[in-house]
Scaffold this active site. Structure first.
Site, PDB file in Angstrom:
ATOM      1  N   SER A 181       0.853  -1.192   0.000  1.00 48.39           N
ATOM      2  CA  SER A 181       0.000   0.000   0.000  1.00 48.39           C
ATOM      3  C   SER A 181       0.887   1.240   0.000  1.00 48.39           C
ATOM      4  O   SER A 181       2.016   1.206   0.505  1.00 48.39           O
ATOM      5  CB  SER A 181      -0.891   0.012   1.243  1.00 48.39           C
ATOM      6  OG  SER A 181      -1.536   1.256   1.393  1.00 48.39           O
ATOM      7  N   TYR A 222      -0.466   0.454  10.690  1.00 44.50           N
ATOM      8  CA  TYR A 222      -0.720  -0.069   9.347  1.00 44.50           C
ATOM      9  C   TYR A 222       0.466   0.226   8.432  1.00 44.50           C
ATOM     10  O   TYR A 222       0.927  -0.645   7.682  1.00 44.50           O
ATOM     11  CB  TYR A 222      -1.991   0.551   8.785  1.00 44.50           C
ATOM     12  CG  TYR A 222      -2.341   0.096   7.385  1.00 44.50           C
ATOM     13  CD1 TYR A 222      -2.789  -1.201   7.153  1.00 44.50           C
ATOM     14  CD2 TYR A 222      -2.232   0.972   6.303  1.00 44.50           C
ATOM     15  CE1 TYR A 222      -3.114  -1.624   5.868  1.00 44.50           C
ATOM     16  CE2 TYR A 222      -2.564   0.560   5.026  1.00 44.50           C
ATOM     17  CZ  TYR A 222      -2.995  -0.738   4.803  1.00 44.50           C
ATOM     18  OH  TYR A 222      -3.315  -1.142   3.536  1.00 44.50           O
TER      19      TYR A 222
END
Length: 259
Positions: free
Chosen positions: A143, A169
């Site tokens: 990501s 994250y």
């Protein structure tokens, strides 16, 4: 893509929903025998049955395997039960930004455990099967969120740092990218190619189950301490699922060229 992946075996984690499903679909449609590696086999069985009805007759076979990426022993058991080569491994399963710190049974932080450690253990455990494929590809779904944080080796599990959903994250996504870089270098002599990819900002998948659109909005703005200045656009799953087909097409193309 039809037929390019015949006689090849693919594995997709998190293949019980959205991008994972579409990746498995595209690989099977191209002829690969695809294993849906999921935590809940009932959901995986339902999805495999649905795909089986939708795919053309010449598609590869679909099977379902249970894997819990938070549990090292479960990952080891999954690996021990696998026999034969793996031509394509797509590390797709993930957890994103739960608002509160969630720990695994052994005390680890869940995002890092699922997004990186579980997949790391899976890929390393399957290394002999990947090497046996003579031209395997490992794809880590990463990501642009890796810009949120480096890997903080002094406190991977937030033992003394305050927990923040997005830096946690980001740490896990940075680890995905670093794993791909490391595996590409270390496993090249085994004929294994490793890559990490950004699938696009897709809001309505199970990955975003901890979020609402008010929380999504800030993540689409450039980060002050990053080098990413292009505003990111969130898309809905059907648009984002085209990414899954591109992933599988790239994997097929790379493996086809080695023959």
């Amino acid at each position: 893509m039809g037929g390019l992946a015949h006689n090849r075996r693919a594995m997709v984690t998190g293949a019980g929903s959205r991008i994972g499903v579409e990746t498995a679909r595209a690989l099977a449609a191209a002829g690969a025998d695809a294993t849906l590696a999921v935590r809940t086999t009932d959901a995986g069985d339902r999805m495999a049955a649905r795909l089986g009805k939708e795919l053309p007759p010449e598609s590869g076979q679909l099977t379902v395997g249970r894997i819990d990426l938070t549990d090292r022993s479960a990952v080891a058991a999954f690996v021990a039960d696998w026999h034969g080569p793996v031509h394509i491994l797509v590390n797709n399963a993930g957890v994103m930004a739960p608002p509160e710190l969630i720990r695994t049974p052994d005390g680890g932080e869940t995002q890092f455990a699922v997004n990186h450690l579980g997949h790391f253990a899976l890929a390393v455990g399957l290394h002999p099967a990947l090497a046996a494929a003579d031209g395997a590809r490992v794809i880590s779904v990463a990501s642009i969120g890796h810009l949120f944080s480096p890997v903080v080796l002094d406190d991977l599990d937030h033992g003394f740092r305050l927990y923040d959903p997005w830096t946690s994250y980001g740490q896990s996504k940075t680890a995905n990218v670093l794993f791909a870089v490391g595996a590409a270098g270390r496993w090249a002599h085994d004929g294994i190619t490793a890559n990490a990819l950004m699938p696009g900002n897709i809001a309505d998948t199970s990955l975003a189950r901890h979020m609402n659109m008010q929380q999504v909005a800030p993540t689409s703005r450039p980060q002050a301490n990053s080098h990413c200045h292009r505003r990111r656009r969130w898309s809905r799953a059907p648009e984002g699922e085209s990414t899954a087909q591109e992933v599988s097409a790239a994997a097929e193309h790379r493996n086809d060229n080695r023959r």
